[in-house]
Scaffold this motif. Structure first.
Motif: not given
Length: 511
Positions: A119-138
């Protein structure tokens, strides 16, 4: 009762580091003058999103947060309405599209790492900015699900959507509960096209600025998106690490649009390194339930994916003991969403224990039901809705368990407005009972019991008997052996329903 008697104050939220309450000049920890519209089921939500996003243009801002996102999920069922296509086309038109999607655990563990990355790849290729966020507890997740659409120069079009519905497969169902034509794999009992019950809210008015602030606090967090050096290396090799550009300045809150006061409630776990906006985490979801249940006198009505944990039990038990006329009704999934040996039993062991305690403490005042469609297939209840005394409602991403109240990131909206609370409860009751008649608060408990008994009698009757209109049946409560409980209980406690509180709060058994 006034909203202040139901809502948390900024002090009661217990998180002085957040901008969420400080941004209100009137000192309230909520906003007035909003219009809240419930969107029952994914089809209604997806249709609203598919209508609104194409109307956005250059300079507008689209923010979204998701637990799972399937890029090919068709929001209207038609080609071209795929989530990734909708957001990517917006980015190509000059809309500033930003996304925070949970990185997820491996797909082999029944999660969605690959889908979220694509999902992020498609949006980023179009000029958006989607990041995968793993800032969570273990072992934790970002479980929030919301979208914010802002229109500089056209604030009357600003809107936020939040609730329990992810932008992914299986969610586009409606009141017929035939299931999404694009299903995800679930337990066999739900069939090849699992029926799905869910709720989202559409919000306009000043609260849109609050929802945007929740996104901005997470986006501006300077910590690395993942602590894993392996994942960071793989991201670099795949080109999955777009720079997090600063967001444009936040626009003034939209003007009032309706009569509803709204308070946003959140969970953030107490994690290593802390969140700048919640160094000790935030547990306003749990604290809000505690305050609302203390006010309950007649009916706590719950629709939820889970009903787990001794902490949840304690709050409900205290309310039932304090108010002798209070009744508790829960609409839950008949069975867990997965059949696996290590997932099925732990999902049921705590629910069974909790229901036993509630029934024992308040005989005749506690009931739990599941839903089935016209074909007799169980409907998976994914909604996260609670209505107290037709006075206070919460709809969001949090479930009734310790994980959602202390560990993962969650976002819900509470609405302390009698007409809104009554109308939402009645709309849900009309669907489950198969009737057009509004159900009074004092009749709710008995009407659900009668509807479930009528359907149970029909299942016992000879074939060909006319089926009653309702869809409720007592929730499945399969017997579990002592041996099963011995291994499933610790797995549930430490893996499925972990505790994300700081140590001092755990020891004090408070939120």
């Amino acid at each position: 009762m006034l909203p202040a008697e139901w809502y948390l104050s900024a002090h009661e939220r217990g998180n002085p580091s957040t901008r969420l309450d400080r941004r209100h000049a009137d000192g309230r920890a909520w906003t007035e003058g909003n219009l809240v519209t419930p969107l029952i089921h994914g089809k209604a939500y997806f249709s609203a999103l598919a209508e609104r996003v194409p109307q956005m243009g250059r300079g507008d801002l689209l923010l979204f947060v998701d637990w799972r996102g399937d890029p090919d999920e068709r929001l209207t069922g038609e080609p071209g309405s795929e989530v990734a296509s909708l957001f990517a086309e917006a980015a190509r038109r000059g809309v500033d599209v930003r996304g925070l999607v949970w990185r997820s655990h491996w797909d082999k563990l029944a999660f969605s790492a690959d889908e979220n990355r694509h999902l992020g790849e498609d949006i980023n290729a179009a000029g958006g900015e989607c990041v995968l966020d793993m800032r969570v507890r273990l072992g934790g997740s970002h479980h929030q699900k919301f979208v914010v659409l802002r229109h500089p120069g056209r604030p009357e079009r600003d809107i936020a959507f939040l609730g329990g519905i992810d932008l992914c497969h299986s969610r586009r169902d409606d009141s017929t509960h035939a299931g999404d034509p694009q299903p995800q794999s679930m337990a066999k009992v739900y069939g090849p096209r699992p029926p799905w019950h869910d709720v989202q809210l559409a919000l306009t008015g000043p609260v849109v600025g609050d929802v945007e602030t929740v996104f901005r606090e997470r986006w501006d967090d300077p910590q690395a998106l993942s602590r894993s050096p392996i994942r960071r290396t793989l991201d670099k090799v795949r080109g999955d690490r777009p720079p997090r550009r600063p967001l444009p300045p936040q626009q003034p809150d939209p003007a009032p649009t309706g009569p509803h006061p709204v308070q946003l409630l959140r969970t953030y776990g107490h994690r290593l390194g802390g969140y700048p906006f919640a160094p000790r985490g935030e547990r306003s979801v749990a604290r809000a339930y505690a305050k609302a249940f203390a006010n309950a006198r007649h009916l706590i009505y719950l629709e939820d994916q889970y009903l787990w944990s001794s902490e949840v039990t304690a709050l409900i038990l205290a309310a039932l003991r304090r108010a002798p006329d209070l009744r508790f009704v829960a609409v839950l999934p008949h069975q867990p969403d997965q059949d696996g040996t290590l997932s099925h039993a732990p999902n049921l062991v705590s629910r069974a224990r909790l229901l036993e305690r509630l029934h024992a403490a308040a005989p005749g005042r506690v009931a739990a039901y599941g839903i089935e469609n016209a074909d007799g297939t169980p409907v998976y209840v994914h909604a996260k809705v609670c209505v107290v005394d037709d006075q206070w409602v919460t709809v969001g991403s949090d479930n009734f368990n310790r994980r959602s109240w202390t560990h993962d990131s969650e976002l819900s909206a509470a609405v302390a407005h009698p007409a809104f609370a009554r109308d939402l409860r009645q709309e849900l009751a009309r669907e489950h009972l198969g009737t057009d008649t509004d159900l009074a608060l004092e009749d709710h408990f008995d009407a659900y019991a009668a509807g479930a008994e009528a359907l149970a009698r029909w299942h016992r009757a000879p074939a060909g008997s006319p089926r009653p209109a309702g869809r409720l049946r007592p929730v499945d409560r399969p017997e579990q052996s002592r041996l099963t409980r011995l291994w499933a209980d610790p797995l549930y406690r430490f893996v499925y329903d972990p505790d994300g509180r700081p140590l001092d709060l755990r020891l004090r058994r408070t939120f």
